[in-house]
Design a protein around this motif. Sequence first.
Motif, PDB file in Angstrom:
ATOM      1  N   ASN A 265       0.812  -1.221   0.000  1.00 54.29           N
ATOM      2  CA  ASN A 265       0.000   0.000   0.000  1.00 54.29           C
ATOM      3  C   ASN A 265       0.846   1.271   0.000  1.00 54.29           C
ATOM      4  O   ASN A 265       0.532   2.238  -0.692  1.00 54.29           O
ATOM      5  N   GLN A 266       1.920   1.271   0.783  1.00 53.34           N
ATOM      6  CA  GLN A 266       2.759   2.465   0.855  1.00 53.34           C
ATOM      7  C   GLN A 266       3.963   2.415  -0.073  1.00 53.34           C
ATOM      8  O   GLN A 266       4.586   3.441  -0.342  1.00 53.34           O
ATOM      9  N   MET A 267       4.300   1.237  -0.556  1.00 50.63           N
ATOM     10  CA  MET A 267       5.455   1.117  -1.446  1.00 50.63           C
ATOM     11  C   MET A 267       5.401  -0.219  -2.190  1.00 50.63           C
ATOM     12  O   MET A 267       5.198  -1.268  -1.571  1.00 50.63           O
ATOM     13  N   ALA A 268       5.563  -0.187  -3.498  1.00 49.74           N
ATOM     14  CA  ALA A 268       5.612  -1.417  -4.300  1.00 49.74           C
ATOM     15  C   ALA A 268       7.057  -1.921  -4.348  1.00 49.74           C
ATOM     16  O   ALA A 268       8.001  -1.127  -4.362  1.00 49.74           O
ATOM     17  N   LEU A 269       7.217  -3.245  -4.391  1.00 47.28           N
ATOM     18  CA  LEU A 269       8.560  -3.831  -4.405  1.00 47.28           C
ATOM     19  C   LEU A 269       8.724  -4.856  -5.517  1.00 47.28           C
ATOM     20  O   LEU A 269       7.816  -5.636  -5.795  1.00 47.28           O
ATOM     21  N   ILE A 270       9.918  -4.852  -6.131  1.00 43.44           N
ATOM     22  CA  ILE A 270      10.352  -5.919  -7.034  1.00 43.44           C
ATOM     23  C   ILE A 270      11.765  -6.303  -6.625  1.00 43.44           C
ATOM     24  O   ILE A 270      12.600  -5.439  -6.348  1.00 43.44           O
ATOM     25  N   SER A 271      12.049  -7.617  -6.592  1.00 41.08           N
ATOM     26  CA  SER A 271      13.405  -8.053  -6.267  1.00 41.08           C
ATOM     27  C   SER A 271      13.905  -9.054  -7.314  1.00 41.08           C
ATOM     28  O   SER A 271      13.299  -9.215  -8.368  1.00 41.08           O
ATOM     29  N   VAL A 272      14.997  -9.746  -6.996  1.00 41.48           N
ATOM     30  CA  VAL A 272      15.667 -10.631  -7.958  1.00 41.48           C
ATOM     31  C   VAL A 272      16.001 -11.972  -7.307  1.00 41.48           C
ATOM     32  O   VAL A 272      16.483 -12.006  -6.168  1.00 41.48           O
ATOM     33  N   ASN A 273      15.775 -13.060  -8.013  1.00 40.64           N
ATOM     34  CA  ASN A 273      16.189 -14.434  -7.712  1.00 40.64           C
ATOM     35  C   ASN A 273      15.033 -15.431  -7.732  1.00 40.64           C
ATOM     36  O   ASN A 273      15.177 -16.537  -8.208  1.00 40.64           O
ATOM     37  N   ASP A 274      13.882 -15.074  -7.144  1.00 42.15           N
ATOM     38  CA  ASP A 274      12.742 -15.967  -7.005  1.00 42.15           C
ATOM     39  C   ASP A 274      13.108 -17.222  -6.205  1.00 42.15           C
ATOM     40  O   ASP A 274      12.886 -18.352  -6.635  1.00 42.15           O
ATOM     41  N   TYR A 275      13.701 -16.996  -5.029  1.00 44.48           N
ATOM     42  CA  TYR A 275      13.934 -18.099  -4.111  1.00 44.48           C
ATOM     43  C   TYR A 275      12.596 -18.631  -3.615  1.00 44.48           C
ATOM     44  O   TYR A 275      11.582 -17.947  -3.645  1.00 44.48           O
ATOM     45  N   GLU A 276      12.601 -19.847  -3.091  1.00 51.19           N
ATOM     46  CA  GLU A 276      11.382 -20.482  -2.591  1.00 51.19           C
ATOM     47  C   GLU A 276      10.702 -19.618  -1.530  1.00 51.19           C
ATOM     48  O   GLU A 276       9.475 -19.517  -1.487  1.00 51.19           O
ATOM     49  N   MET A 277      11.508 -18.945  -0.698  1.00 51.93           N
ATOM     50  CA  MET A 277      10.934 -18.160   0.395  1.00 51.93           C
ATOM     51  C   MET A 277      10.160 -16.945  -0.112  1.00 51.93           C
ATOM     52  O   MET A 277       9.327 -16.384   0.603  1.00 51.93           O
ATOM     53  N   ALA A 278      10.421 -16.522  -1.361  1.00 50.60           N
ATOM     54  CA  ALA A 278       9.795 -15.302  -1.883  1.00 50.60           C
ATOM     55  C   ALA A 278       8.271 -15.389  -1.913  1.00 50.60           C
ATOM     56  O   ALA A 278       7.587 -14.378  -1.787  1.00 50.60           O
ATOM     57  N   LYS A 279       7.742 -16.596  -2.052  1.00 52.67           N
ATOM     58  CA  LYS A 279       6.277 -16.753  -2.141  1.00 52.67           C
ATOM     59  C   LYS A 279       5.608 -16.860  -0.771  1.00 52.67           C
ATOM     60  O   LYS A 279       4.394 -16.793  -0.669  1.00 52.67           O
ATOM     61  N   PHE A 280       6.425 -17.009   0.279  1.00 53.69           N
ATOM     62  CA  PHE A 280       5.845 -17.243   1.606  1.00 53.69           C
ATOM     63  C   PHE A 280       5.932 -16.046   2.549  1.00 53.69           C
ATOM     64  O   PHE A 280       5.367 -16.085   3.637  1.00 53.69           O
ATOM     65  N   VAL A 281       6.662 -14.994   2.155  1.00 53.79           N
ATOM     66  CA  VAL A 281       6.757 -13.810   3.014  1.00 53.79           C
ATOM     67  C   VAL A 281       5.500 -12.960   2.832  1.00 53.79           C
ATOM     68  O   VAL A 281       4.674 -13.206   1.961  1.00 53.79           O
ATOM     69  N   THR A 282       5.394 -11.919   3.666  1.00 56.20           N
ATOM     70  CA  THR A 282       4.231 -11.027   3.591  1.00 56.20           C
ATOM     71  C   THR A 282       4.693  -9.595   3.324  1.00 56.20           C
ATOM     72  O   THR A 282       5.405  -9.026   4.141  1.00 56.20           O
ATOM     73  N   PRO A 283       4.275  -9.020   2.177  1.00 54.30           N
ATOM     74  CA  PRO A 283       3.547  -9.672   1.081  1.00 54.30           C
ATOM     75  C   PRO A 283       4.490 -10.550   0.253  1.00 54.30           C
ATOM     76  O   PRO A 283       5.697 -10.312   0.241  1.00 54.30           O
ATOM     77  N   PRO A 284       3.946 -11.561  -0.445  1.00 56.54           N
ATOM     78  CA  PRO A 284       4.777 -12.373  -1.335  1.00 56.54           C
ATOM     79  C   PRO A 284       5.468 -11.480  -2.371  1.00 56.54           C
ATOM     80  O   PRO A 284       4.878 -10.523  -2.875  1.00 56.54           O
ATOM     81  N   LEU A 285       6.721 -11.805  -2.670  1.00 56.94           N
ATOM     82  CA  LEU A 285       7.538 -10.925  -3.502  1.00 56.94           C
ATOM     83  C   LEU A 285       7.320 -11.132  -5.009  1.00 56.94           C
ATOM     84  O   LEU A 285       7.372 -12.262  -5.503  1.00 56.94           O
ATOM     85  N   SER A 286       7.144 -10.020  -5.711  1.00 59.41           N
ATOM     86  CA  SER A 286       7.286 -10.028  -7.167  1.00 59.41           C
ATOM     87  C   SER A 286       8.791  -9.992  -7.427  1.00 59.41           C
ATOM     88  O   SER A 286       9.486  -9.103  -6.943  1.00 59.41           O
ATOM     89  N   THR A 287       9.285 -10.984  -8.159  1.00 59.76           N
ATOM     90  CA  THR A 287      10.730 -11.117  -8.280  1.00 59.76           C
ATOM     91  C   THR A 287      11.105 -11.776  -9.606  1.00 59.76           C
ATOM     92  O   THR A 287      10.321 -12.569 -10.153  1.00 59.76           O
TER      93      THR A 287
END
Length: 336
Positions: A265-287
């Motif tokens: 809501n306050q900031m959108a995020l994109i990261s790099v790698n798509d590790y398994e953990m990326a889908k389980f954090v809050t919010p799930p990462l666009s990566t």
Amino acid sequence: MVTIREIAKQSGFSSATISRLFKGDESLAITPKTKEKIITTALTMGYDRSKIKTTLYKIAVLFWLSESEVQEDVFFRNLKDGLKKYGKIAGMELVFISKEKGIESIPEDVSGFIAIGPITKEELTVLYEKGIKGVVRGINPTPKLFDTVDSNTREMTREAIDLFLAEGFTKIGFIGGKFFNPSTKKEELDNRERAFREHLANKGLLNEKYIFTKGKFTMETGIELAKEMVDSLKDDLPEACFIASDTIAVGALQGFNDKGVFLPNQMALISVNDYEMAKFVTPPLSTFHIDIEEMAKSTIDLLSDQLVYPRDITKTILLSANLVVRKSFIPFTNSN
């Protein structure tokens, strides 16, 4: 179909010797150089690799990373597994060597090497002078001496920025680590930060106050930098932020949460790698999904190519990546 008799004529060795070698006869007493010459001759002539049951080459894998770095970063653990898998398919015996042992411990009978981690220009020059073929995975200080395989992180960075701009975001931030140059012993700009600066500068939107980088690519770095960003900028946070790796991003999520910043809501995020953990954090990462198995395969393929077909020029492979869209950033085109 190429026959053993034809290989014998071309290589200068007897059909009996070649037959025993290809069957994997461990009692066969020949030198590593003889073995390599016969196998290279056969493959060059088009002989079916699957019919050669013996190990083709001994390869030194210079794993220039500490045990803690390997354990903390799933990328390198998976890369190591991938190299073993495709090395076996290519008939390679991989000998893993740590930085502590150094290049002096490389066996005399190796046919080539693969460098993983921050190897120095000086070390690579020594290997080149010994006539050893090799591939550098990652930043290569000697691209004219050895082949290179890496992810195209510069293109990922530019794509992330363009996606943010397409959503109308103009206040774009960056959180990342530094590249430690093993030759100069100094920290330098990582390729992702360099590309970030160049691309936003070309758009006339680069703002230094939104860039936070330091240290290694760890969760601790992400936590510290996210908190520094909030403490420094207060209510003037970027609308979107590109984070250099999932490891840092997971830490940044914790840092933002501790400071009461609600994402996306306050900031959108994109990261790099798509590790398994990326889908389980809050919010799930666009990566961006980096295909580590393809990276391992490309590394083995490049080295095999050099050993079978020696050449005077080097090659560089930059692997692209696809964005995996999750809740930390959902482009308008994906929101329906």
